[in-house]
Structures are given as structure tokens and as C-alpha cells.
Design a protein around this motif. Sequence first.
Motif, short mmCIF file in Angstrom:
data_model
loop_
_atom_site.label_atom_id
_atom_site.label_comp_id
_atom_site.label_asym_id
_atom_site.label_seq_id
_atom_site.Cartn_x
_atom_site.Cartn_y
_atom_site.Cartn_z
N GLY A 10 -78.21 -24.34 63.47
CA GLY A 10 -79.05 -23.70 62.22
C GLY A 10 -80.44 -24.14 62.41
O GLY A 10 -80.68 -24.86 63.28
N ALA A 11 -81.47 -23.72 61.33
CA ALA A 11 -82.69 -23.96 61.36
C ALA A 11 -83.17 -24.34 59.77
O ALA A 11 -82.70 -23.56 59.16
CB ALA A 11 -83.45 -22.73 61.93
N GLN A 449 -79.87 -21.64 52.93
CA GLN A 449 -79.93 -21.29 54.41
C GLN A 449 -78.39 -21.50 54.98
O GLN A 449 -78.07 -20.81 56.10
CB GLN A 449 -80.92 -22.53 55.18
CG GLN A 449 -81.18 -21.94 56.71
CD GLN A 449 -82.05 -20.94 56.85
OE1 GLN A 449 -82.14 -20.14 55.80
NE2 GLN A 449 -82.79 -21.04 58.01
N ASN A 467 -80.81 -19.35 63.14
CA ASN A 467 -80.10 -20.04 62.15
C ASN A 467 -78.79 -19.11 61.80
O ASN A 467 -78.95 -18.03 61.52
CB ASN A 467 -80.64 -20.07 60.41
CG ASN A 467 -79.93 -20.72 59.62
OD1 ASN A 467 -79.74 -22.05 59.91
ND2 ASN A 467 -79.40 -20.28 58.64
#
Length: 710
Positions: A10-11, A449, A467
Motif C-alpha cells: 500500500g501507500a 486507504q 495502493n
Amino acid sequence: MGDSVKTVRGACPHDCPDTCAMVVTVEGGRAIKVAGAADHPTTDGFLCTKVNRYLERTYSQDRLLYPMKRVGPKGSGVFERISWEEAVETIAARFRDIAADDPQAIQPYSYGGTMGLVQGESMDRRFFHRLGASLLDRTICASAGAAGYRVTIGASIGTDPERFSESRLIIIWGSNPITSNVHLWPMILEAQRRGARVIAIDPYRSLTAEKCDEHIALLPGTDGALALAMMNVIIGEGLVDHDYVERHTIGFEQLVERVREYPPEAVAKIVGIPAETIIRLAREYATTRPAVIRLNYGMQRHAGGGMAVRTVSCLPALVGAWRDASGGILLSTSGAFGMNTAALHRPDLMPNRPRTINMSAIGDALLGYHREVRFARNGNAHPVSELLKPLDPPIRAIYVYNSNPVAVAPDSRKVVAGFNREDLFTVVHEIFQTDTADYADILLPATTQLEQLDIHRAYGHHYVMLNQPSIEPLGEAKPNSEVFRLLARAMGFTEPCFSDSDEEIARQAICSDHPHMRGIEWDDLVSRGWARLNLPERFAPFANGGFLTPSGKCEFYSESLAVQGIDPLPFFVPPFESEQSAPELARRYPLAIISPPAHSFLNTSFANLASSLKMEKEPRLDMHPHDATARAIVDGDEVSVFNDRGALTVRVRVTDKARVGVVVAPSIWWKKLTRDGRNANDVTSQALTDLGAAATFYDALVEVEKARSR
Ligand SMILES: Nc1nc2c(c(=O)[nH]1)N[C@H]1C(S)=C(S)[C@@H](COP(=O)(O)OP(=O)(O)OC[C@H]3O[C@@H](n4cnc5c(=O)[nH]c(N)nc54)[C@H](O)[C@@H]3O)O[C@H]1N2
Ligand SMILES: Nc1nc2c(c(=O)[nH]1)N[C@H]1C(S)=C(S)[C@@H](COP(=O)(O)OP(=O)(O)OC[C@H]3O[C@@H](n4cnc5c(=O)[nH]c(N)nc54)[C@H](O)[C@@H]3O)O[C@H]1N2
Ligand SMILES: [Mo]
């Protein structure tokens, strides 16, 4: 998904230069660990204190999980659950109704909740463009500096942060990386270990300033004057890199004339530091190689924020610091990315060009006024009555996502009065019931997220980040992109772009001819999570000139400013509110207040979580012993901070971290989680910066009194 354990790349979505690579461990459909990716060059295996606790945020009991409609008075926060169908139909019906008169009466309002391109600037832009809604000038953070830097350097491209470790002199100017850019700090420490000197220029002895070899505590909003005096010394003492200046700059002769107006002895009085310090700083800067400046937001949030950044960013060319990969200046790396924003935003869907509302003056706008920017030459603040023009049509509906304006926008009393309007239709799409959410007519639940797909650029490194969702959405939460897809359908928008999936949008973002995007492949992003822009390992952006300005040079003299009627050479624009520029105001309100980020908050994100609140304890004001004594205030006193715009109650910490005349209120608190329902933005102003029309959060005078005496 089964019970097996897996990891997902992810980011970090937050508004921070670091845009970290995250690795999410998932077991049986539930995320059980979030960590920094060890293989990502700047993340380097660790996350900040906030995002380390991302699971606390994701699985918080306070998450909004269902669409709701307001059933209590505006601002009371009393809602009743409804279905998504009812929510979407209610919004579409109101928007159709208003658009029949004038779609410009519909106002989108978004900022940095997520920095992702899919969830932050794709389907939303397409929807509002197609609708013909007013545009939003997103000025609340970086537009002053971006404008000042663009005029001088050409684009937000600068020194590679990964090269800081090899620098010999690092000037941290208006920046607090230990709090706000923590992944730069190890590189600075490495440079220090190798013998570099590190200097902080900051009115406050921040966590960062404390760890530097030297701290220069200037008065807020005077950085431009300091830089001009440094140039005066550098030119006067013959420390200029004439070869570099000759080949890669424009306007040197005029600059020589201009800086004569800024001798260190005179500037010392403006900036509040001794002339000897200015002279020593200039000499050290001009004679140390490589030398790099980390220029950031602190200096931008003042009347002359744009010109200050323009002025400071002239320095590296003057001394030839750009010659080294680990020299130069770093404001932001965002301009190095060449995402296909036209494909994301689809500006071609706009019927004709609608008006633009400045987000930093949303209080005025909701109350029916458009605030004009007048270039604040000599810092003369124009009377507000001259700057405010009636807004026609007035804003009748506002759709807030990725932002919390009731807490973050300046001059909060006006913002609250605006959101309180009975006739305003307000939609808020949020993860939590924020101060702004309390004013919603329709409140929609957003995913975090971990629950959504996105692609990111960064403003503090050179990697494209992907992500991938690691868990299913909680409750009935939906990503921004999905809600705008539903709304587009309900409004009868049939263009194919309204059916793009999140993955299709993310792929469009990297489908670009920009040379820096060459070699960025979707499959690599999927397997590794990130990819470096097509830049050399030792990226030295302007070692051989090649500035992105109209002249191709570093522009000491800017023709583009001249045609706007603005002085084409750097000059000092004083704060709107200071002893020197507004003496009458300063008699009533003698203290300058700045409200930079609290260490454990991310703007107002995380500021509702138990662990962050435990660390920050309560709203605080740092005050110098001299200022405290003069007001019979002792450490721990509860005080009222006030000016003509408003007031807030905080607890004083008496400390010489704050310089005399400057008080510091770590921010941004949720208003409803404070004792008096107020935060620092009750005293900040809607006045806008010279270049970039940005907010001037750190340009405010106040008085402070013991709370019980008022
Ligand atoms: N932990 C944490 N990290 C964050 C954020 C957060 O809220 N919390 N916010 C994120 C966002 S959106 C942003 S924009 C960045 C901001 O991060 P930074 O660029 O670090 O900006 P600030 O913290 O606003 O200000 C930096 C320093 O400038 C000082 N300063 C104030 N006025 C002046 C001035 O006139 N001149 C000079 N030279 N210095 C001044 C302040 O005292 C502060 O120590 O951080 C990002 N990272
Ligand atoms: N006094 C003072 N005021 C300031 C500043 C300061 O230093 N001092 N800093 C200024 C700066 S630099 C900035 S950038 C602004 C920041 O202002 P904002 O960008 O408004 O930042 P946040 O307060 O973090 O609010 C973002 C909101 O978006 C929500 N969100 C997160 N992800 C999503 C999502 O995927 N979908 C939806 N719909 N919502 C989501 C979060 O829950 C959060 O409530 O504040 C400014 N205000
Ligand atoms: Mo920001």
C-alpha cells in the motif's frame, strides 16, 4: 479470503512529503499489522508515529458506517440512518434543482484527506466539471510557495532528498522535518555524522531546531528580508559563482542594485536577529559545498509568502549550489512527476469556464462575498471593505470531501457562520464525524486507504506509489470515486469516463508522454508497489542550467511578474500584522501567533484518536518567560488568546522555545474536542498571500490574558 495470512502493498495517503510505502498484513479478511516497506528507499522500513497506528484509525468505533441525514439543528450533529439510494437521490435532486438556475451555485470543497489521484482528483473533478459547478482554488497549503518558486525556477523540481546525506551544509528553513517530514531526518543525521553543519531558521525552537547545530530564531514572516540581506553580503563580498550566474541566470545586474537596499544592519531590525549572524550565515552558505536548503511551509503562511519563497530560491543559483546533486534547494518534488492530469480531471467536460472560489476564504464565500487578492507591496493590508465583492450567485450547496474546513480554514467564526446558514445544502463525505460533518444535511461514510485502490505521486521523493486495497470496506462505507460514479448516474451523465473503474483511472494516470514517466509500468507497480521516476540516480536538476522558466534561466528578474504589474525583482513584503507594518494593531495585540502542526496530529486527521490525544494532552500555547511575566502568567495557567476575529482558551507552557513576542499553538485541534469548542483558527485571518492567493495562517497578532480575568 480464507484464514490465511497475506501481505498487501500500500501507500500512505496522508498530506505529508513522505508518501510512505506500506505493507499491510491481513488475516482472515482483517488487517492486523501496518508497517513501512523495508525495500522502499525513503520509507526505509519505518512509519511515523501516526500511521504506525493506522489500524486504530481504520477499526475505530467512531467510524461513520452508513449514510445519514440531518434530523437536528445545523451543527448539532444529530443524524438518522438512511439508505445509499435515498442519499444519492436527495443530493441529485438538490443539485438538479440548483443547476437549473445556475450550477455555479454548487461548490465542491476538498483538500488533503487523501493525496491519492483516484480518490482525490479524478471522478470528483469529472463530475463537477460536467455539472458546471464553481471551481475551487486549492490554496490552503502550498500555492504561495509553488507560485514563488515557479516564477524563479520554473516548476516544483529540486534537490533529491536522497542526496541530502552527502551535503556539507543543510539549512532547514521554515520546516520541521522531525514532525512533518520524518523520513528526511535520517538523511540529515547521516550528513551530520559525516561532518555537515545543520542550521534551522525558524521563529520557534521546534523539535528539529533543537537538534540542529545552530538555530536562527527570526521574527515570523521576515524570511524574504533575511535572504535579501544574505545576497547583499554574498554579492558585496564577491562570493558569487560568476560562471554559473553568467550562464544560467537572468537579471543579475538588476539584482545587484536591488540588494543594496537590504544591508544586514538595516535588515537586522526587521528580522530581529543580529547583523553579525546574517553576515556569518551568508558567508558560510556561499563558501560551503555542497550546500542545500530545505525550504518549506513555515515562511509561506504570511502576507509575503510567495515572494519569500521566490527570494530564498534565488540563493542557490547565486552561489552555484545547483552544481552538486546534494546541493540546491528542495521545496517540493511534485513537479518532477508527469501524471496525465487531463485524463484524470477531464477539464474538457466543463460547459464553459465557471467561476473560481478560493478555499482559504471559504468563510467569506459562504457569507456571500468574494475576496480579492491585492498584491501586498510594502505589506499595506488593504481594508477588508475594499477587498470583498458580493458573490453572484451565492453558494447554495457545498459538497465537502477529503477536508475538514470548519476546523482547518482560517477565521473560523465566519466559516462556522457560513456552514450554519439554514438555506445552504451541505453534503459531507467523511471517515469520522468531524466538526464539519456536524453541519451536513447529508453525511456519507468514506473508506480508509486500506479499503480503496489508489495511485500517488509524492512531494518529498521521486517514486510513483500504488495502493492496493487490503480489506473490504467497513459497513456501507464507499470510496470517493464510487460516490461520484453513483451521482453521475443519478444526474444522467452518460460520458464513458463516468464508468471507469478505479484501476482504469489509476492506469490512465501513468499513461503519459512525460519523459520522467518512461518505464513506469503498471505490472511493476502491482508487484512492488512503487517505481522510481525516470531520473538518474544522482539527479542534479539544474547542474547545467535548464530551468523551466520562460527564459530557461533562474530568473532573478521575472518578466512574467512584470507583465502582471508586480515588481520583477525580489523585494521584502512584510507581514500584514506585525509591530512594523501595523503599529496601531500591534499596540492592542502585541503577540504574533503561529500554529504549526502538532507532532501527533496530521492536520485534523488522527486528532480524534485516543493515542494521539494522549500524546498531545490538551490545547497548549508556548510562551516566552518574558512575555508571561509581563502578563502575570505562570506555567500551567489557563489563558484566553484573542484578537478582533475571535478567541480560544489554552493552557500555557512557559518556555524559551518560543522567542519573545511570538506565541506558538501546536495544531490542528478538533474544535468539539476542546474545552471551549474553539481552536487556533478562531484567531487566524482570511487575508491572502501576495503570490498564489494562499492562506496566511501564521500572520496574526493576538493578546493573551489569564482566562479567569476575562
Ligand atoms: N506530524 C505532522 N506532519 C505533517 C503535518 C501535520 O499536521 N502533522 N502536516 C502536513 C502538511 S499538510 C504540511 S503542509 C506540512 C507542513 O510542514 P512544514 O513545512 O514543516 O511546515 P510547518 O510545520 O507549518 O512549519 C515549519 C516550521 O516553520 C516555522 N515557521 C512559522 N513561521 C515561520 C516564518 O515566518 N519563517 C520561518 N523561517 N519559519 C516559520 C514553524 O515554527 C515550524 O517549526 O507537514 C505535513 N506533515
Ligand atoms: N491554524 C492552522 N490551520 C491550518 C494549518 C496550520 O498549520 N495551522 N495547516 C493548513 C494546511 S498546511 C493544510 S494542508 C490544511 C489541511 O486541511 P485538510 O486537508 O482539510 O486536512 P484534515 O484536517 O486532515 O482533513 C481531511 C479530512 O479528510 C478525511 N478523509 C481522509 N481520507 C478520505 C477519503 O478517502 N474520503 C473522504 N471523503 N474523506 C477522507 C479525513 O477523515 C479528514 O477529516 O489545514 C490548514 N490549516
Ligand atoms: Mo498542508
